[in-house]
Design an enzyme around this catalytic site. Structure first.
Site, PDB file in Angstrom:
ATOM      1  N   SER A  11       2.061   0.199  -5.193  1.00 38.07           N
ATOM      2  CA  SER A  11       2.685  -0.958  -4.559  1.00 38.07           C
ATOM      3  C   SER A  11       1.606  -1.737  -3.834  1.00 38.07           C
ATOM      4  O   SER A  11       0.850  -1.155  -3.049  1.00 38.07           O
ATOM      5  CB  SER A  11       3.765  -0.494  -3.569  1.00 38.07           C
ATOM      6  OG  SER A  11       4.321  -1.587  -2.863  1.00 38.07           O
ATOM      7  N   CYS A  39       0.926   3.641  -0.499  1.00 38.89           N
ATOM      8  CA  CYS A  39       0.823   2.517  -1.437  1.00 38.89           C
ATOM      9  C   CYS A  39      -0.370   2.722  -2.362  1.00 38.89           C
ATOM     10  O   CYS A  39      -0.242   2.607  -3.576  1.00 38.89           O
ATOM     11  CB  CYS A  39       0.693   1.203  -0.679  1.00 38.89           C
ATOM     12  SG  CYS A  39       2.169   0.746   0.235  1.00 38.89           S
TER      13      CYS A  39
END
Length: 277
Positions: free
Chosen positions: A180, A159
């Site tokens: 993300s 992420c």
């Protein structure tokens, strides 16, 4: 931590409703940036109490190059448990990519050692970058995280994807690109973790801490975190604490949990929220 609270409010008011891998649903924005001057305090969220022990041990675990959660469990940190195999394996996640990126000829590149040496010897370089996004070892989205780890792939795609250091006027800054970002649960951890990494690298390269810049791709608020976010936004933030590092530590890999002291952390009570798996 007003930039963080402003981002959460923006997601509540203007986020696009989207589906996601977990099936939970989100309110999402694409492309956002926050900046924290590390000379003005340690950016640890105060509108809910955070488990600093988990943040520090996870960062030390990354820096060890480990991908098995045994070290984390031994230190009471359970944040990776949901995705690990029965043996505690996660596949070639962050620590592996940071410390032992595999090359086609069978060698491994220690990106962390490399970037620290570059900061010392070529501080004006525009290549002071560490990446966890190894396309060859990304998970297969058609199978579970545990099955990916069993197959030798990452249990989860990174992420927080890559970060870059920048030296100017004797100060070290760091910018993270996060593809993300779970704004309620994950982002407070990510801010503190990379701010701490910046302090650590600054100390071992004889620089002062500069800014931590946090750049997002898809930043989102899960639909089952909406009420918790509203509760957090109703609270008045406290002044930022200060983080002190043991000045005797001269190597990035010599830091231990006991080398970090947080001073003046006042926070509102913890807010429970489910993890999207």
């Amino acid at each position: 931590m007003q930039p963080y609270l402003d981002l959460m409010r923006q997601l509540l008011e203007h986020g696009t409703v989207k589906s996601d891998r977990t099936g939970t649903g989100t309110r999402s924005l694409f492309g956002h940036q926050m900046r924290f001057d590390l000379s003005k305090g340690f950016p640890l969220v105060t509108t809910k109490k955070l488990h600093l022990k988990s943040i520090i041990h996870e960062l030390l675990w990354f820096l060890k190059g480990e991908t098995n959660i045994a070290y984390l469990k031994d230190n009471g940190v359970r944040i990776w448990d949901e995705w690990a195999t029965e043996d505690g394996e996660l596949g070639p996640v962050y620590g592996r990519q940071w410390r032992a990126w595999p090359t086609p000829d069978g060698r491994h590149i220690d990106q962390i050692s490399q970037v620290v040496e570059q900061i010392r010897t070529r501080p004006d370089s525009r290549r002071l970058i560490v990446s966890a996004w190894n396309v060859a070892e990304l998970p297969d989205e058609g199978i579970s995280p545990k099955d990916n780890a069993r197959a030798g792939r990452m249990a989860l795609a990174p992420c927080h994807t890559f970060f870059q250091f920048y030296v100017a006027d004797g100060r070290l800054s760091c910018q993270l690109y996060q593809r993300s970002a779970d704004v309620f649960l994950g982002v407070p951890f990510n801010i503190a973790s990379y701010a701490l990494l910046t302090l650590m690298v600054a100390q071992v390269t004889d620089l002062e801490p500069g800014d931590f810049v946090h750049t997002f791709g898809d930043v989102h608020l899960y639909s089952n975190h909406v009420e918790q976010a509203k509760e957090q936004l109703s609270r008045e933030p406290y002044p930022l604490p200060k983080m002190h590092l043991n000045p005797e530590v001269k190597s990035l890999f010599d830091f231990r949990y006991e080398d970090f002291t947080l001073e003046g952390y006042q926070a509102h009570p913890h807010i429970k929220a489910p993890v999207a798996i």
